[in-house]
Scaffold this active site. Structure first.
Site, short mmCIF file in Angstrom:
data_model
loop_
_atom_site.label_atom_id
_atom_site.label_comp_id
_atom_site.label_asym_id
_atom_site.label_seq_id
_atom_site.Cartn_x
_atom_site.Cartn_y
_atom_site.Cartn_z
N GLU A 169 -84.11 78.42 -6.24
CA GLU A 169 -84.54 77.71 -5.26
C GLU A 169 -83.57 77.88 -3.86
O GLU A 169 -82.40 77.63 -4.00
CB GLU A 169 -84.63 76.01 -5.66
N LYS B 261 -93.42 73.65 -2.55
CA LYS B 261 -93.29 72.86 -3.16
C LYS B 261 -93.85 71.37 -2.96
O LYS B 261 -93.94 70.84 -1.77
CB LYS B 261 -91.67 72.48 -3.13
N CYS C 153 -87.97 73.05 -9.13
CA CYS C 153 -87.16 71.96 -9.59
C CYS C 153 -87.84 70.81 -9.70
O CYS C 153 -88.40 70.45 -10.78
CB CYS C 153 -86.09 72.15 -8.17
O1 LIG Z 1 -85.10 66.05 -10.55
C1 LIG Z 1 -83.76 66.26 -10.39
O2 LIG Z 1 -82.99 65.61 -11.02
C2 LIG Z 1 -83.41 67.33 -9.57
C3 LIG Z 1 -84.14 67.78 -8.50
C4 LIG Z 1 -83.73 68.86 -7.50
O3 LIG Z 1 -82.61 68.79 -7.17
C5 LIG Z 1 -84.73 69.43 -6.36
O4 LIG Z 1 -86.05 69.46 -6.70
O5 LIG Z 1 -83.99 70.08 -5.77
#
Ligand SMILES: O=C(O)CCC(=O)C(=O)O
Length: 258
Positions: free
Chosen positions: A41, A110, A144
């Site tokens: 990401e 996203k 993510c």
């Molecule tokens: O949900 C999480 O614990 C991490 C999510 C995250 O780091 C993100 O979406 O960039």
């Protein structure tokens, strides 16, 4: 389907260094025979969100040009992780997917912004799904924090994807949740999960890698360490039909109730 997961350390706020390392990583991955290369990401900027006005890729053009060129050159599909993109005065956390001919298959912003890393202040949320076909196999992509929203993945998985690609910058402090959430997404959707996390750190977080390939029964096929590395795995796609045939959860759903 043979997949390569580029588990990398992203240079905070340094797109030039990151475009260079992505090119090298993709070249290295193609030294083996692989069908799909998957990237982490926000690999162009990291979470340097306060400087997106100077760092984000203008309409994703630099990223698209690089990924298309490499996809054509090495005749490989690329699930381009995500990059920070600037468009119409907004910033997006965007996944670009290109096929072996370098054609853009999908562009996904996203949908779920991660407040703990201030995405809600800087990033505009996407609104659209991310289902595409790679070499004739239905697949989908998530970014993510999206994996904490099973209803979002399920809605798309119900359209047939056999592989769920995930690109992440998932902090080490919640490493166990990373693994369990991904195993659950694989089991409930009876699909392979191919999930790439970054390593290293930025000013606020440490990232523990442990990129994962998980089969439709939730079993771990491959797992990365906490250092930069390329992880490869073979997905036996026949397993998806087998598992769905044995336990037809998609047919047994009661969407009229929920
Ligand atoms: O949900 C999480 O614990 C991490 C999510 C995250 O780091 C993100 O979406 O960039």
């Amino acid at each position: 389907m043979r997949v390569a997961l580029a588990q990398l350390n992203i240079q905070f706020g340094d797109p030039d260094a990151n475009y260079e390392q992505i090119e090298v990583a993709i070249q290295r991955a193609t030294e083996q025979t692989v069908d799909v290369i998957v990237l982490p990401e926000m690999w162009n900027t990291g979470y340097a969100l306060t400087r997106l006005n100077v760092l984000a890729d203008d309409d994703g053009q630099r990223t698209l040009q690089l990924l298309s060129k490499l996809a054509r050159q090495f005749h490989v599909n690329i699930v381009g992780g995500s990059v920070a993109v600037a468009r119409d005065g907004h910033y997006y956390n965007e996944m670009l997917v290109v096929d072996r001919q370098g054609q853009l298959l999908s562009r996904y912003d996203k949908v779920h912004r991660f407040g703990l890393m201030a995405e809600d202040r800087y990033i505009t949320a996407g609104e659209t799904e991310n289902v595409f076909e790679l070499d004739g196999t239905a697949a989908m992509g998530a970014i993510c924090y999206d994996i904490r929203f099973p209803e979002w993945l399920r809605k798309q998985a119900a359209r047939g994807p056999q592989v769920i690609f995930v690109s992440a910058e998932w902090p080490t402090v919640r490493q166990m949740q990373w693994r369990l959430l991904l195993q659950a997404r694989a089991i409930e959707n009876q699909a392979f999960v191919v999930a790439v996390n970054r390593v290293g750190s930025d000013p606020d977080n440490q990232f523990g890698g442990q990129s994962l390939v998980i089969d439709p029964l939730g079993q771990i096929v491959a797992i990365g360490g906490a250092h930069a590395q390329l992880i490869t795995a073979e997905l036996d796609l026949a397993q998806v039909d087998q598992v769905r045939g044995q336990m037809p959860v998609f047919e047994d759903r009661r969407p009229e109730l929920y």
